[in-house]
Structures are given as C-alpha cells and as structure tokens.
Design an enzyme around this catalytic site. Structure first.
Site, mmCIF file in Angstrom:
data_model
loop_
_atom_site.group_PDB
_atom_site.id
_atom_site.type_symbol
_atom_site.label_atom_id
_atom_site.label_comp_id
_atom_site.label_asym_id
_atom_site.label_seq_id
_atom_site.Cartn_x
_atom_site.Cartn_y
_atom_site.Cartn_z
ATOM 1 N N ASN A 28 49.116 -16.565 37.021
ATOM 2 C CA ASN A 28 50.325 -16.581 36.216
ATOM 3 C C ASN A 28 50.453 -17.811 35.326
ATOM 4 O O ASN A 28 51.273 -17.828 34.407
ATOM 5 C CB ASN A 28 51.561 -16.507 37.128
ATOM 6 C CG ASN A 28 51.563 -17.607 38.166
ATOM 7 O OD1 ASN A 28 50.674 -17.671 39.013
ATOM 8 N ND2 ASN A 28 52.566 -18.479 38.116
ATOM 9 N N CYS B 215 60.381 -28.598 35.918
ATOM 10 C CA CYS B 215 61.337 -29.570 35.381
ATOM 11 C C CYS B 215 62.755 -29.333 35.864
ATOM 12 O O CYS B 215 63.561 -30.265 35.868
ATOM 13 C CB CYS B 215 61.302 -29.530 33.846
ATOM 14 S SG CYS B 215 59.715 -30.014 33.156
ATOM 15 N N THR C 81 57.705 -10.188 44.460
ATOM 16 C CA THR C 81 57.918 -11.136 45.560
ATOM 17 C C THR C 81 58.156 -10.397 46.869
ATOM 18 O O THR C 81 57.554 -10.725 47.907
ATOM 19 C CB THR C 81 59.107 -12.065 45.250
ATOM 20 O OG1 THR C 81 58.776 -12.886 44.120
ATOM 21 C CG2 THR C 81 59.425 -12.952 46.447
ATOM 22 N N SER D 294 55.316 -5.655 39.439
ATOM 23 C CA SER D 294 56.721 -5.863 39.122
ATOM 24 C C SER D 294 57.025 -5.366 37.720
ATOM 25 O O SER D 294 56.261 -5.610 36.781
ATOM 26 C CB SER D 294 57.063 -7.352 39.227
ATOM 27 O OG SER D 294 58.450 -7.555 39.166
ATOM 28 N N ALA D 295 58.162 -4.687 37.556
ATOM 29 C CA ALA D 295 58.505 -4.064 36.275
ATOM 30 C C ALA D 295 58.812 -5.071 35.184
ATOM 31 O O ALA D 295 58.481 -4.858 34.014
ATOM 32 C CB ALA D 295 59.699 -3.119 36.459
ATOM 33 N N HIS D 296 59.460 -6.177 35.532
ATOM 34 C CA HIS D 296 59.931 -7.063 34.474
ATOM 35 C C HIS D 296 58.810 -7.864 33.818
ATOM 36 O O HIS D 296 59.036 -8.544 32.815
ATOM 37 C CB HIS D 296 61.031 -8.003 35.002
ATOM 38 C CG HIS D 296 60.536 -9.179 35.784
ATOM 39 N ND1 HIS D 296 60.436 -10.442 35.240
ATOM 40 C CD2 HIS D 296 60.145 -9.305 37.072
ATOM 41 C CE1 HIS D 296 60.002 -11.285 36.158
ATOM 42 N NE2 HIS D 296 59.815 -10.609 37.281
ATOM 43 N N GLN E 29 50.956 -10.117 37.134
ATOM 44 C CA GLN E 29 50.658 -10.579 35.775
ATOM 45 C C GLN E 29 49.621 -9.718 35.066
ATOM 46 O O GLN E 29 49.514 -9.773 33.847
ATOM 47 C CB GLN E 29 50.166 -12.030 35.819
ATOM 48 C CG GLN E 29 51.225 -13.043 36.205
ATOM 49 C CD GLN E 29 52.288 -13.222 35.136
ATOM 50 O OE1 GLN E 29 52.125 -12.817 33.986
ATOM 51 N NE2 GLN E 29 53.408 -13.830 35.509
ATOM 52 N N THR F 135 68.848 2.154 49.686
ATOM 53 C CA THR F 135 69.060 3.112 48.600
ATOM 54 C C THR F 135 68.286 2.690 47.365
ATOM 55 O O THR F 135 68.405 1.551 46.903
ATOM 56 C CB THR F 135 70.558 3.207 48.257
ATOM 57 O OG1 THR F 135 71.274 3.633 49.417
ATOM 58 C CG2 THR F 135 70.797 4.192 47.122
#
Length: 389
Positions: A152, A333, A74, A200-202, A180, A241
């Site tokens: 996604n 939702c 993001t 993105s890592a996650h 993705q 940092t």
C-alpha cells in the site's frame, strides 16, 4: 480559486457516480433486509445481494459462494488470521512479512500476546517478499502464511502465487491482503492458489464500509473460526444484517473495474512516469520501491513513492496541504505518537529519509494537468524548504 488536487487514491477512492446511482434506490424505496425472505422486500434485497456477490467474485475468478461479505479489508484480515489460528489449537505458528499493512500486523501482534508464535520475514530494498525467506521460516507447527499482493505504500507486487504453491505442498494455509491490488491489476484466486484473500470496495471506487474475504471452497474445508456471532449470516462465518446498498455498490464497482482496468492501467502508468520525470529537477530525490519499468517484479501502475534528502517531513506535508495537494507521507503525521513508515524502514531507509517521503496515488480522475501542477507544487515546496534549512 486554486482547485484541490487529489493524489491519495491508495488511502481511498471517490465513489464512482455510476456506483452511487446504483446504490441510491436501496437506501430508500428498496429497503428490504436480505435475510427477510418471507416477503417480496426481502426477496428483492436477497436477489440484489446475490447479483453483487457474482460481480465481486467475477473480478477475482472466484465462485460466488466463496465470498464472505465484511465491513472491509481490515475485518476480512482479522477474520482470516484470527479465524485460522484460533481454530488451529495450541500454539500454532504464523508467518507474515515486515511490510504488511497494520491490518495484518496488529492482529498478529494481539495473537502473540495470546500464545501464538509468529515470525516476521524481512523484505528486500524494493519492498518485495522473497519466497525463500518464507520457506526458511516454516516450522512443523506453521499453520498460516500471510503475504500482501501489492504494497500500500510503495506499490510492490509480491510473488504470492509462488509462495502459495510452496505452502500448499506443505499443507500450510495462505492468505493475501489484496485490497490495493484488486481492480488495479489482474487478480485471479485460482492462479494465485491462495486459500484466503481480503478485498475492500473503497479502494476501487466503491463505498466505504464493505469488503469481502475469499474463502477457498475445498476439501478439507479451510478451518475458520467466526469472529462475530449472532444469526449465522454469510454461511455462519460473519453474522450481521448485510448493508444491501453497500453490497450493491461493491458489485457495480467490481464490474466497472473489470471493464475498464486494461485501459486505465496504461493511462495511470503513463501519468506516473510523467510525474517522476517532472520531479527530476529536484536534487537528491530518490525512488522508493520497484523500478517503474517493471524489471524487478513490478509495482502498481498508479503508485509513486519518493524521498527528498535534507527536507523536514512534517514541514513538507504541511506546506503541501496548504497548497491544496493531497498526498500521503511515510510519516504518521497525525498520530499522537508519530513514527516513520514501518514499510520504508523495513526496506532499509533511515528514519529521516522515511519521514521525508511522499506517496502519490493516482486514480481514475487524475488528469495530465493535475500531474503538471502537482509536480510544480512539490518542486517549489522542496526548494523553499531547503533554502530555509
């Protein structure tokens, strides 16, 4: 006791135990600041960051110095989009696709309020961006085109390389949100020919809170206005940092993804196809997005998105959650203002069909037994809801 089943890997993935093991020392005894290069603690941290930068770059075919670490995709999207357009001068023009993630659409919406012109190009019934539609939308003042690599929600893989090549011929900067796609399909920034790419890592079994923006090293340099000031870190493009433990985890996650992707791709595609077949006893179940056999452009191997006619979407999600099956819906939702998926609506689905949709995201921990149980749960719940309707 019934065990939970997690099939929402597009939302996030669990941190791989090997990633967690590599990260742990950097939270405790190896706690140095990578910018404190006047002593051994800082040197040690800086070396770890350099190694991780090489591992992340290696996964996408980039040079290490072309990566800017961020807090996630993001932030990387915001840096790319706002950074280019704010550096472009008066009233630049940007092109995005209707099925982009909100992390792209929302920054563009804000920039429009600030005087930036924007065009949203439509997508096909499978969620694919047509390169011709992008080219038709180009104006003399167009400075940026942003098209995601893999969707996604429905897993559609877009022809980003074709779009990027056409834009380069016209001197237009290209950006792709590849959060993705990276780690799930082969991704090479040289082959894609993009100027900017977010990851993105996650999304690939690394920690939350760390991502990166690829910024192509070229002449002339990609004009990019920093969004965070305060120290000049990351070559002046993203001050702050660096979270060394997260950076280290990101690097290990990328290395593991490169090592294991080929085998995992085939396994997930097989499990996904099995899930689809097990849902066939349900009447009026519709596949959303590209065909599973890849004949119309391809989709992510672990993605399945389906709609169930005549089913209340909110009731469906509540029943599945109660059954300990974790999936996501095309409907927001949990939002204060729930609305159907903008992706599915852009593909031509009605609001009712979009609400009654499920996104299954298969991942590294998904087993054959979980697919069998998940399909049985969905079949039972849909059947029950239709009987009650």
């Amino acid at each position: 006791m019934t065990e939970r089943i997690y099939l929402d890997h597009h939302a996030t993935t669990p941190v791989d135990p090997r990633v967690l093991e590599a990260m742990w020392p950097w939270f405790s005894e190896r706690f140095g600041n990578a910018s404190s290069i006047s002593h051994a603690y800082g040197h040690e941290a800086a070396e770890a960051v350099d190694e991780a930068r090489r591992e992340v770059a290696g996964l996408i075919g980039a040079a290490p110095e072309e990566l800017v670490f961020t807090s996630g995709a993001t932030e990387a999207n915001n840096l790319a989009i706002k950074g280019v357009l704010q550096a472009a001068g008066d009233r630049p023009h940007v092109i995005v696709a209707a099925a982009e993630h909100r992390a792209v659409l929302d920054p563009v919406r804000r920039l429009r309020r600030q005087g930036v012109a924007a065009t949203t190009v439509p997508v096909t019934q499978t969620g694919r961006v047509d390169p011709d539609a992008v080219l038709e939308a180009i104006r003399p003042e167009t400075r940026l085109v942003s098209v995601m690599l893999a969707n996604n929600e429905v897993g559609t893989i877009n022809p980003v390389a074709e779009i990027a090549r056409a834009c380069r011929e016209r001197g237009i900067i290209t950006h792709t949100d590849a959060a993705q796609a990276v780690g799930k399909i082969p991704v090479d920034v040289r082959e894609l020919d993009v100027d900017l790419m977010s990851l993105s890592a996650h999304k690939l079994y690394g920690p939350k809170g760390i991502g990166a923006l690829f910024v192509r090293r070229c002449e002339p340099r990609v004009p990019l206005l920093p969004q965070i000031d305060g120290g000049g870190h990351e070559r002046g493009l993203r001050s702050g940092t660096l979270p060394v433990p997260l950076v280290v985890g990101f690097g290990v996650a990328c290395r593991l993804a490169e090592q294991e992707r080929a085998g995992e791709t085939g396994r997930l595609a097989r499990l996904r196809d099995d899930l689809w077949q097990r849902l066939q006893p349900i009447d009026d179940v519709t596949l959303n997005g590209p065909a599973l056999d890849g004949t119309d452009g391809g989709r992510l191997p672990g993605n399945l998105n389906v709609s169930f006619a005549g089913v209340n979407g909110d009731a469906l999600m509540m029943r599945l959650a109660a059954s300990l099956l974790a999936v996501s819906s095309g409907s927001a939702c949990t939002s204060a203002n729930p609305e159907p998926s903008h992706v599915l609506r852009a593909m031509g689905l009605s609001d009712r069909a979009a609400r009654a949709s499920l996104r299954f995201g298969l991942g590294r921990s998904t087993t054959d037994g979980e697919i069998e149980r998940a399909a049985a749960i969905v079949c039972d719940v849909v059947g029950e809801l239709r009987r009650l309707d």
